[in-house]
Design a protein around this motif. Structure first.
Motif, short mmCIF file in Angstrom:
data_model
loop_
_atom_site.label_atom_id
_atom_site.label_comp_id
_atom_site.label_asym_id
_atom_site.label_seq_id
_atom_site.Cartn_x
_atom_site.Cartn_y
_atom_site.Cartn_z
N LYS A 148 0.86 -1.18 0.00
CA LYS A 148 0.00 0.00 0.00
C LYS A 148 0.90 1.24 0.00
O LYS A 148 1.19 1.79 1.05
N LYS A 149 1.35 1.67 -1.14
CA LYS A 149 2.23 2.84 -1.24
C LYS A 149 1.49 4.08 -0.76
O LYS A 149 0.35 4.32 -1.13
N ASN A 150 2.18 4.88 0.03
CA ASN A 150 1.63 6.12 0.54
C ASN A 150 2.10 7.25 -0.38
O ASN A 150 3.29 7.45 -0.53
N ILE A 151 1.19 7.97 -0.99
CA ILE A 151 1.52 9.04 -1.92
C ILE A 151 1.24 10.40 -1.27
O ILE A 151 0.17 10.62 -0.71
N ASP A 152 2.22 11.30 -1.36
CA ASP A 152 2.06 12.66 -0.84
C ASP A 152 1.09 13.43 -1.75
O ASP A 152 1.33 13.53 -2.95
N PRO A 153 0.00 13.95 -1.19
CA PRO A 153 -1.01 14.61 -2.03
C PRO A 153 -0.51 15.89 -2.70
O PRO A 153 -0.97 16.26 -3.77
N GLU A 154 0.44 16.59 -2.09
CA GLU A 154 0.94 17.85 -2.66
C GLU A 154 1.88 17.63 -3.84
O GLU A 154 1.86 18.39 -4.80
N THR A 155 2.73 16.61 -3.75
CA THR A 155 3.76 16.41 -4.77
C THR A 155 3.48 15.24 -5.70
O THR A 155 4.08 15.15 -6.76
N LEU A 172 4.46 12.36 -5.00
CA LEU A 172 5.58 11.46 -4.80
C LEU A 172 5.28 10.44 -3.71
O LEU A 172 4.50 10.72 -2.79
N GLU A 173 5.93 9.30 -3.80
CA GLU A 173 5.81 8.28 -2.76
C GLU A 173 6.43 8.83 -1.47
O GLU A 173 7.50 9.44 -1.49
N VAL A 174 5.77 8.61 -0.35
CA VAL A 174 6.30 9.02 0.95
C VAL A 174 7.25 7.93 1.43
O VAL A 174 6.87 6.77 1.54
N ILE A 175 8.50 8.35 1.71
CA ILE A 175 9.54 7.41 2.13
C ILE A 175 10.16 7.98 3.41
O ILE A 175 10.67 9.11 3.40
N ASP A 176 10.14 7.21 4.49
CA ASP A 176 10.68 7.72 5.74
C ASP A 176 12.20 7.51 5.84
O ASP A 176 12.80 6.77 5.06
N LEU A 177 12.81 8.21 6.80
CA LEU A 177 14.26 8.14 6.98
C LEU A 177 14.74 6.73 7.32
O LEU A 177 15.85 6.35 6.97
N LYS A 178 13.88 5.98 7.98
CA LYS A 178 14.22 4.60 8.31
C LYS A 178 14.47 3.80 7.03
O LYS A 178 15.40 3.01 6.95
N GLU A 179 13.62 4.01 6.02
CA GLU A 179 13.79 3.33 4.73
C GLU A 179 15.02 3.87 4.00
O GLU A 179 15.78 3.11 3.41
N VAL A 180 15.22 5.18 4.03
CA VAL A 180 16.37 5.79 3.36
C VAL A 180 17.66 5.19 3.91
O VAL A 180 18.60 4.90 3.15
N LYS A 181 17.70 4.97 5.21
CA LYS A 181 18.89 4.42 5.86
C LYS A 181 19.30 3.07 5.28
O LYS A 181 20.48 2.73 5.26
N ILE A 203 9.46 11.52 -1.23
CA ILE A 203 9.53 12.66 -0.32
C ILE A 203 9.36 12.15 1.11
O ILE A 203 8.68 11.14 1.34
N LEU A 204 10.00 12.83 2.04
CA LEU A 204 9.86 12.43 3.45
C LEU A 204 8.44 12.69 3.94
O LEU A 204 7.77 13.60 3.46
#
Length: 144
Positions: A43-50, A52-61, A128-129
């Motif tokens: 269930k991909k979370n999409i940022d309504p403004e951009t 873009l997929e919402v990706i947290d810092l935990k995933e970025v790490k 985007i975060l």
């Protein structure tokens, strides 16, 4: 241990049944967190403004290697593996590698990057975060 009747019901119920069966099994062996993560990934979370997929810092790490490198700049997540391989960074790949898997906004801001640099990054945006993790700094340059 599931009974034969439960096993038959799981087989008859298709994909939804597999999810239910997986949840039951994971709770028995203590893998609820892993199961929830796997289900959330579908269930991909999409940022309504951009958009873009919402990706947290935990995933970025988890993307902190040259073979799989992500950085955050101005709250956007960039997959820079291809850029690293190209050897195009004027400061050398070692400079970027220091920040793989992390937010590099402050060092980016302090390095005097041009509008062209920020524009060039646009093709590497993967997300985007979440709002709760954003620094909220904005460039006076073009935001890609």
């Amino acid at each position: 241990m599931a009974s034969q009747v439960e096993d038959d019901n799981i087989h008859k119920s298709g994909v939804g049944g597999l999810t239910t069966a997986f949840l039951k099994i994971s709770s028995v062996v203590g893998l609820e967190d892993l199961t929830e993560k796997l289900i959330d990934e579908t269930k991909k979370n999409i940022d309504p403004e951009t958009g873009l997929e919402v990706i947290d810092l935990k995933e970025v790490k988890h993307h902190g290697a040259m073979e799989d490198g992500w950085v955050v700049i101005y709250d956007k997540v960039y997959e820079v593996t291809e850029y690293l391989r190209s050897g195009s960074h004027p400061g050398g790949e070692a400079e970027i590698m220091k920040y793989l898997g992390h937010d590099a906004t402050m060092v980016f801001r302090g390095s005097g990057h041009s509008k062209e640099t920020l524009s060039m990054l646009a093709k590497y945006v993967v997300g985007i975060l979440p709002s709760r993790e954003r620094l909220g700094y904005y460039s006076d340059m073009l935001i890609c």
